[in-house]
Design an enzyme around this catalytic site. Structure first.
Site, PDB file in Angstrom:
ATOM      1  N   THR A 104      -3.688  -3.753  -5.205  1.00  0.00           N
ATOM      2  CA  THR A 104      -3.815  -5.113  -5.755  1.00  0.00           C
ATOM      3  C   THR A 104      -3.720  -6.134  -4.620  1.00  0.00           C
ATOM      4  N   GLU A 163       2.446   1.596 -11.244  1.00  0.00           N
ATOM      5  CA  GLU A 163       3.919   1.510 -11.197  1.00  0.00           C
ATOM      6  C   GLU A 163       4.569   2.699 -11.894  1.00  0.00           C
ATOM      7  N   GLY A 164       3.916   3.867 -11.819  1.00  0.00           N
ATOM      8  CA  GLY A 164       4.423   5.067 -12.482  1.00  0.00           C
ATOM      9  C   GLY A 164       3.773   5.207 -13.837  1.00  0.00           C
ATOM     10  N   ALA A 176       9.262  -4.324  -9.367  1.00  0.00           N
ATOM     11  CA  ALA A 176       7.998  -4.658 -10.039  1.00  0.00           C
ATOM     12  C   ALA A 176       7.969  -4.091 -11.460  1.00  0.00           C
ATOM     13  N   GLY A 232      -1.189   9.750  -5.803  1.00  0.00           N
ATOM     14  CA  GLY A 232      -0.809   8.586  -6.598  1.00  0.00           C
ATOM     15  C   GLY A 232       0.603   8.758  -7.130  1.00  0.00           C
ATOM     16  N   CYS A 240      11.401  -0.741  -4.191  1.00  0.00           N
ATOM     17  CA  CYS A 240      10.551  -1.927  -4.449  1.00  0.00           C
ATOM     18  C   CYS A 240       9.895  -1.777  -5.821  1.00  0.00           C
ATOM     19  N   LEU A 241       9.505  -0.552  -6.165  1.00  0.00           N
ATOM     20  CA  LEU A 241       8.858  -0.325  -7.466  1.00  0.00           C
ATOM     21  C   LEU A 241       9.804  -0.694  -8.614  1.00  0.00           C
ATOM     22  N   GLY A 271       0.813  -1.215   0.000  1.00  0.00           N
ATOM     23  CA  GLY A 271       0.000   0.000   0.000  1.00  0.00           C
ATOM     24  C   GLY A 271       0.845   1.263   0.000  1.00  0.00           C
ATOM     25  N   LEU A 272       0.953   1.868  -1.173  1.00  0.00           N
ATOM     26  CA  LEU A 272       1.661   3.146  -1.286  1.00  0.00           C
ATOM     27  C   LEU A 272       0.679   4.232  -1.728  1.00  0.00           C
TER      28      LEU A 272
HETATM   29  P1  TGC Z   1      12.663  12.086  -5.202  1.00  0.00           P
HETATM   30  O1  TGC Z   1      12.991  13.287  -4.371  1.00  0.00           O
HETATM   31  O2  TGC Z   1      13.087  12.038  -6.611  1.00  0.00           O
HETATM   32  O3  TGC Z   1      13.203  10.784  -4.478  1.00  0.00           O
HETATM   33  C1  TGC Z   1      13.035  10.530  -3.083  1.00  0.00           C
HETATM   34  C2  TGC Z   1      14.121   9.555  -2.684  1.00  0.00           C
HETATM   35  O4  TGC Z   1      13.926   8.328  -3.376  1.00  0.00           O
HETATM   36  C3  TGC Z   1      15.063   8.036  -4.223  1.00  0.00           C
HETATM   37  N1  TGC Z   1      14.528   7.472  -5.473  1.00  0.00           N
HETATM   38  C4  TGC Z   1      14.633   6.173  -5.766  1.00  0.00           C
HETATM   39  N2  TGC Z   1      15.224   5.162  -5.136  1.00  0.00           N
HETATM   40  C5  TGC Z   1      15.150   3.951  -5.701  1.00  0.00           C
HETATM   41  N3  TGC Z   1      14.514   3.740  -6.875  1.00  0.00           N
HETATM   42  C6  TGC Z   1      13.893   4.730  -7.547  1.00  0.00           C
HETATM   43  N4  TGC Z   1      13.261   4.488  -8.686  1.00  0.00           N
HETATM   44  C7  TGC Z   1      13.934   6.021  -6.994  1.00  0.00           C
HETATM   45  N5  TGC Z   1      13.440   7.221  -7.371  1.00  0.00           N
HETATM   46  C8  TGC Z   1      13.819   8.104  -6.427  1.00  0.00           C
HETATM   47  C9  TGC Z   1      15.756   9.367  -4.419  1.00  0.00           C
HETATM   48  O5  TGC Z   1      17.107   9.184  -4.704  1.00  0.00           O
HETATM   49  C10 TGC Z   1      15.519  10.014  -3.075  1.00  0.00           C
HETATM   50  O6  TGC Z   1      16.430   9.421  -2.158  1.00  0.00           O
HETATM   51  P2  TGC Z   1      17.016  10.300  -0.944  1.00  0.00           P
HETATM   52  O7  TGC Z   1      17.957   9.352  -0.270  1.00  0.00           O
HETATM   53  O8  TGC Z   1      17.682  11.479  -1.576  1.00  0.00           O
HETATM   54  O9  TGC Z   1      15.845  10.666  -0.094  1.00  0.00           O
HETATM   55  O10 TGC Z   1      11.095  11.871  -5.057  1.00  0.00           O
HETATM   56  P3  TGC Z   1       9.888  12.698  -5.660  1.00  0.00           P
HETATM   57  O11 TGC Z   1       8.925  12.951  -4.540  1.00  0.00           O
HETATM   58  O12 TGC Z   1      10.391  13.890  -6.426  1.00  0.00           O
HETATM   59  O13 TGC Z   1       9.194  11.659  -6.648  1.00  0.00           O
HETATM   60  C11 TGC Z   1       9.874  11.112  -7.733  1.00  0.00           C
HETATM   61  C12 TGC Z   1       8.899  10.233  -8.541  1.00  0.00           C
HETATM   62  C13 TGC Z   1       7.780  11.096  -9.128  1.00  0.00           C
HETATM   63  C14 TGC Z   1       9.705   9.609  -9.656  1.00  0.00           C
HETATM   64  C15 TGC Z   1       8.304   9.118  -7.636  1.00  0.00           C
HETATM   65  O14 TGC Z   1       7.485   9.655  -6.641  1.00  0.00           O
HETATM   66  C16 TGC Z   1       7.494   8.125  -8.412  1.00  0.00           C
HETATM   67  O15 TGC Z   1       8.052   7.141  -8.943  1.00  0.00           O
HETATM   68  N6  TGC Z   1       6.141   8.275  -8.489  1.00  0.00           N
HETATM   69  C17 TGC Z   1       5.269   7.279  -9.081  1.00  0.00           C
HETATM   70  C18 TGC Z   1       4.569   6.513  -7.974  1.00  0.00           C
HETATM   71  C19 TGC Z   1       4.333   5.084  -8.359  1.00  0.00           C
HETATM   72  O16 TGC Z   1       4.916   4.533  -9.256  1.00  0.00           O
HETATM   73  N7  TGC Z   1       3.499   4.415  -7.586  1.00  0.00           N
HETATM   74  C20 TGC Z   1       3.286   3.012  -7.769  1.00  0.00           C
HETATM   75  C21 TGC Z   1       2.512   2.430  -6.594  1.00  0.00           C
HETATM   76  S1  TGC Z   1       2.623   0.667  -6.456  1.00  0.00           S
HETATM   77  C22 TGC Z   1       1.762   0.102  -7.785  1.00  0.00           C
HETATM   78  O17 TGC Z   1       1.337   0.794  -8.633  1.00  0.00           O
HETATM   79  C23 TGC Z   1       1.585  -1.355  -7.836  1.00  0.00           C
HETATM   80  S2  TGC Z   1       0.679  -1.908  -9.176  1.00  0.00           S
HETATM   81  C24 TGC Z   1       1.208  -3.494  -9.119  1.00  0.00           C
HETATM   82  C25 TGC Z   1       0.526  -4.465  -9.948  1.00  0.00           C
HETATM   83  O18 TGC Z   1      -0.687  -4.761  -9.742  1.00  0.00           O
HETATM   84  O19 TGC Z   1       1.240  -5.059 -10.811  1.00  0.00           O
HETATM   85  P1  FAD Z   2      -2.497  10.817 -10.642  1.00  0.00           P
HETATM   86  O1  FAD Z   2      -1.193  10.823  -9.930  1.00  0.00           O
HETATM   87  O2  FAD Z   2      -3.602  11.640 -10.076  1.00  0.00           O
HETATM   88  O3  FAD Z   2      -2.251  11.228 -12.154  1.00  0.00           O
HETATM   89  C1  FAD Z   2      -3.316  11.587 -13.051  1.00  0.00           C
HETATM   90  C2  FAD Z   2      -2.702  12.071 -14.356  1.00  0.00           C
HETATM   91  O4  FAD Z   2      -1.857  13.207 -14.112  1.00  0.00           O
HETATM   92  C3  FAD Z   2      -1.784  11.000 -14.993  1.00  0.00           C
HETATM   93  O5  FAD Z   2      -1.885  11.063 -16.391  1.00  0.00           O
HETATM   94  C4  FAD Z   2      -0.408  11.445 -14.555  1.00  0.00           C
HETATM   95  O6  FAD Z   2       0.626  11.006 -15.411  1.00  0.00           O
HETATM   96  C5  FAD Z   2      -0.554  12.963 -14.600  1.00  0.00           C
HETATM   97  N1  FAD Z   2       0.440  13.619 -13.748  1.00  0.00           N
HETATM   98  C6  FAD Z   2       0.587  13.541 -12.406  1.00  0.00           C
HETATM   99  N2  FAD Z   2       1.646  14.250 -12.009  1.00  0.00           N
HETATM  100  C7  FAD Z   2       2.205  14.777 -13.121  1.00  0.00           C
HETATM  101  C8  FAD Z   2       3.358  15.585 -13.393  1.00  0.00           C
HETATM  102  N3  FAD Z   2       4.169  16.008 -12.417  1.00  0.00           N
HETATM  103  N4  FAD Z   2       3.618  15.936 -14.680  1.00  0.00           N
HETATM  104  C9  FAD Z   2       2.817  15.499 -15.693  1.00  0.00           C
HETATM  105  N5  FAD Z   2       1.723  14.712 -15.511  1.00  0.00           N
HETATM  106  C10 FAD Z   2       1.437  14.350 -14.239  1.00  0.00           C
HETATM  107  N6  FAD Z   2      -0.835   1.380  -5.963  1.00  0.00           N
HETATM  108  C11 FAD Z   2      -0.256   0.774  -4.891  1.00  0.00           C
HETATM  109  O7  FAD Z   2       0.320   1.434  -4.031  1.00  0.00           O
HETATM  110  N7  FAD Z   2      -0.314  -0.588  -4.746  1.00  0.00           N
HETATM  111  C12 FAD Z   2      -0.943  -1.377  -5.635  1.00  0.00           C
HETATM  112  O8  FAD Z   2      -0.966  -2.611  -5.469  1.00  0.00           O
HETATM  113  C13 FAD Z   2      -1.580  -0.767  -6.765  1.00  0.00           C
HETATM  114  N8  FAD Z   2      -2.269  -1.525  -7.652  1.00  0.00           N
HETATM  115  C14 FAD Z   2      -2.986  -0.917  -8.658  1.00  0.00           C
HETATM  116  C15 FAD Z   2      -3.818  -1.675  -9.481  1.00  0.00           C
HETATM  117  C16 FAD Z   2      -4.571  -1.061 -10.469  1.00  0.00           C
HETATM  118  C17 FAD Z   2      -5.499  -1.882 -11.314  1.00  0.00           C
HETATM  119  C18 FAD Z   2      -4.451   0.338 -10.694  1.00  0.00           C
HETATM  120  C19 FAD Z   2      -5.215   0.997 -11.798  1.00  0.00           C
HETATM  121  C20 FAD Z   2      -3.631   1.089  -9.886  1.00  0.00           C
HETATM  122  C21 FAD Z   2      -2.904   0.495  -8.850  1.00  0.00           C
HETATM  123  N9  FAD Z   2      -2.115   1.239  -7.965  1.00  0.00           N
HETATM  124  C22 FAD Z   2      -1.504   0.647  -6.889  1.00  0.00           C
HETATM  125  C23 FAD Z   2      -2.130   2.691  -8.047  1.00  0.00           C
HETATM  126  C24 FAD Z   2      -1.201   3.271  -9.120  1.00  0.00           C
HETATM  127  O9  FAD Z   2       0.131   3.146  -8.760  1.00  0.00           O
HETATM  128  C25 FAD Z   2      -1.590   4.745  -9.324  1.00  0.00           C
HETATM  129  O10 FAD Z   2      -2.841   4.748  -9.959  1.00  0.00           O
HETATM  130  C26 FAD Z   2      -0.565   5.502 -10.143  1.00  0.00           C
HETATM  131  O11 FAD Z   2       0.638   5.669  -9.429  1.00  0.00           O
HETATM  132  C27 FAD Z   2      -1.094   6.890 -10.601  1.00  0.00           C
HETATM  133  O12 FAD Z   2      -1.669   7.568  -9.560  1.00  0.00           O
HETATM  134  P2  FAD Z   2      -3.144   8.218  -9.714  1.00  0.00           P
HETATM  135  O13 FAD Z   2      -4.050   7.163 -10.237  1.00  0.00           O
HETATM  136  O14 FAD Z   2      -3.486   8.833  -8.400  1.00  0.00           O
HETATM  137  O15 FAD Z   2      -3.005   9.304 -10.828  1.00  0.00           O
END
Ligand code: TGC
Ligand code: FAD
Length: 402
Positions: free
Chosen positions: A182, A381-382, A260, A155, A256-257, A148-149
């Protein structure tokens, strides 16, 4: 010319193309063991899973009884070492994800969350006690994990999460909510990320902990065969031993991301392969204007463009697999792979649907099911935009998120 760099002259006839999907012969780049692992996952899915995929999608059914079988195959936490995990190389894990997603993204999602998010978070950041308690059960599929992130209001920007853990004596009190999780409602243990006075920290919250509830999210048009839930934490009291001791700051969940996302960049190739395979055989059999539609130039252009995109995505995935196995992969390289391969896969899935005409909207054929699933894969996952900005930051040194 330097003799050492001169290519040997080839006289061998490569023979006819045996598999049109293997245009670039990428399987030659795999070891025997990697090919065996890929073939065994493919064989398992063909017998046990493929016949049911359309119905599971239609009925929004997650085949939970498959979980122990995935464990027996060694697919859960597959590339982790010890504690009952198979300990394969990363490329083999990627190839397993490819085969799972060629069936349905929901299966790859389950395996990604279980192995790369839940188990990896415990393996890398957990105490010895936490690893021994959870990893063997998660590896065998007798327990399920979630991660849970994401929150309803955060998001792409998890740094601003509202879920909060406060120390009370030696315990923690957790309040907040997570969205789109998920496996949430079927998980025996949730890895939950929360803000604390010391920064972001991770906690293991077992199912049944008072104040912790999980509710399924319905009405999904994508990943219908996967369980997606909302988690709520209302004054959840956790012992100090629930905290992941080695996780400090946002870098921990983001690391962790990376794991995945690596599985996804292979998985997307599988979804695309299944679509192209379906479209190729359909185009061969379907006759219009007295000819198979595969004989029309416009159809061949679609097929050729898709085959090029599929094979180059596979080469990219394999290259990243080799970098990861050498311990040299960088997060922005994972972003390149996720960005490109999911973008290509969703374009291929949509294009294949056009080749199937009206039949393309039926669940009897896979491309539109894959395209719908890939809408989630493009977002989780971004998002595509976030990975574009990760690459932009790597190129320019400037962060453009905020
Ligand atoms: P930022 O200031 O850039 O970074 C904070 C700290 O994190 C480090 N870092 C990383 N470390 C490891 N791997 C990476 N990919 C990393 N990216 C950044 C960074 O060096 C820093 O470290 P420190 O020691 O200086 O504190 O953070 P930010 O707040 O500006 O955000 C950067 C951004 C936008 C790239 C990040 O927040 C991001 O990746 N956002 C997307 C969120 C996302 O992907 N959520 C996914 C949720 S889980 C999910 O979706 C599961 S679906 C699974 C399924 O069903 O298959
Ligand atoms: P938002 O962050 O609100 O984004 C909406 C739109 O704005 C997107 O097009 C985005 O790219 C854009 N946007 C946002 N910021 C910017 C920027 N700075 N510049 C340009 N464009 C931007 N999360 C978990 O933690 N664990 C899970 O197991 C998990 N499983 C999932 C399973 C499913 C089926 C789905 C659909 C999602 C899941 N997620 C999970 C959540 C997923 O990681 C988020 O949906 C994703 O990170 C995007 O967040 P959001 O949906 O809040 O969109």
């Amino acid at each position: 010319m330097d003799k050492a760099t001169k290519a040997p002259e080839s006289t061998a006839d490569p023979g006819p193309l045996r598999d049109p999907l293997e245009l670039l012969d990428t399987s030659r780049l795999l070891s025997g063991e990697e090919r065996d692992i890929q073939a065994s996952v493919r064989g398992f899915l063909a017998d046990r899973v493929r016949p049911h995929l359309g119905r599971w999608f239609e009925e929004a059914h997650f085949p939970r009884d498959l979980v122990p079988e995935l464990g027996k195959l060694g697919l859960l936490g597959m590339h982790l070492e010890g504690y009952g995990c198979a300990g394969t190389n990363a490329t083999s894990y990627g190839l397993a994800c490819l085969e799972l997603e060629a069936a349905d993204s929901a299966l790859r999602s389950f395996v990604s969350v279980q192995g790369s998010l839940s188990m990896y978070s415990i393996r890398r950041y957990g105490s010895e006690e936490q690893r021994r308690l959870w990893l063997p059960r998660l590896a065998s599929g007798t327990a399920i994990g979630c991660f849970g992130l994401t929150e309803p209001d955060f998001g792409s920007d998890p740094a601003n999460m509202r879920t909060r853990a406060v120390r009370v004596g030696s315990d923690w009190i957790l309040n907040g909510s997570k969205q789109w999780i998920t496996n949430g409602s079927i998980a025996d243990v949730a890895t939950v990320w929360a803000a604390t006075e010391e920064g972001i920290r991770g906690f293991l919250v077992p199912r049944g902990t008072p104040g912790f509830t999980a509710t399924d999210i319905g009405h999904k048009q994508s990943l219908r065969a996967s369980i997606t839930s909302a988690l709520s934490f209302d004054d959840v009291r956790l012992p100090a031993s629930a905290q992941l001791p080695e996780a400090r700051g946002l870098g921990a969940p983001l690391s962790c991301l990376n794991e995945a996302r690596f599985g996804i960049l292979f998985g997307a190739v599988g979804a695309a392969r299944d679509c192209l395979q379906t479209a190729l055989s359909y185009a061969d059999a379907r006759v219009q204007f007295g000819r198979p539609i595969s004989s029309f130039q416009l159809t061949q252009r679609k097929l050729a463009d898709m085959a090029v995109a599929l094979n180059t995505s596979m080469l990219l995935a394999l290259h990243l697999g080799r970098l990861k196995d050498a311990g040299r992969i960088r997060p922005e390289q994972v972003s390149v792979g996720k960005l490109n391969n999911v973008r290509q896969a969703i374009a291929i899935a949509r294009e294949c649907r056009t080749i199937l005409g009206a039949n393309g909207i039926s669940l009897d054929y896979s491309p539109l099911r894959h395209a719908n699933n890939l809408e989630s894969v493009l977002t989780y996952e971004g998002t595509e935009e976030i990975h574009t900005l990760v690459v932009g930051q790597a190129l320019t040194g400037q962060s453009a998120y905020r």
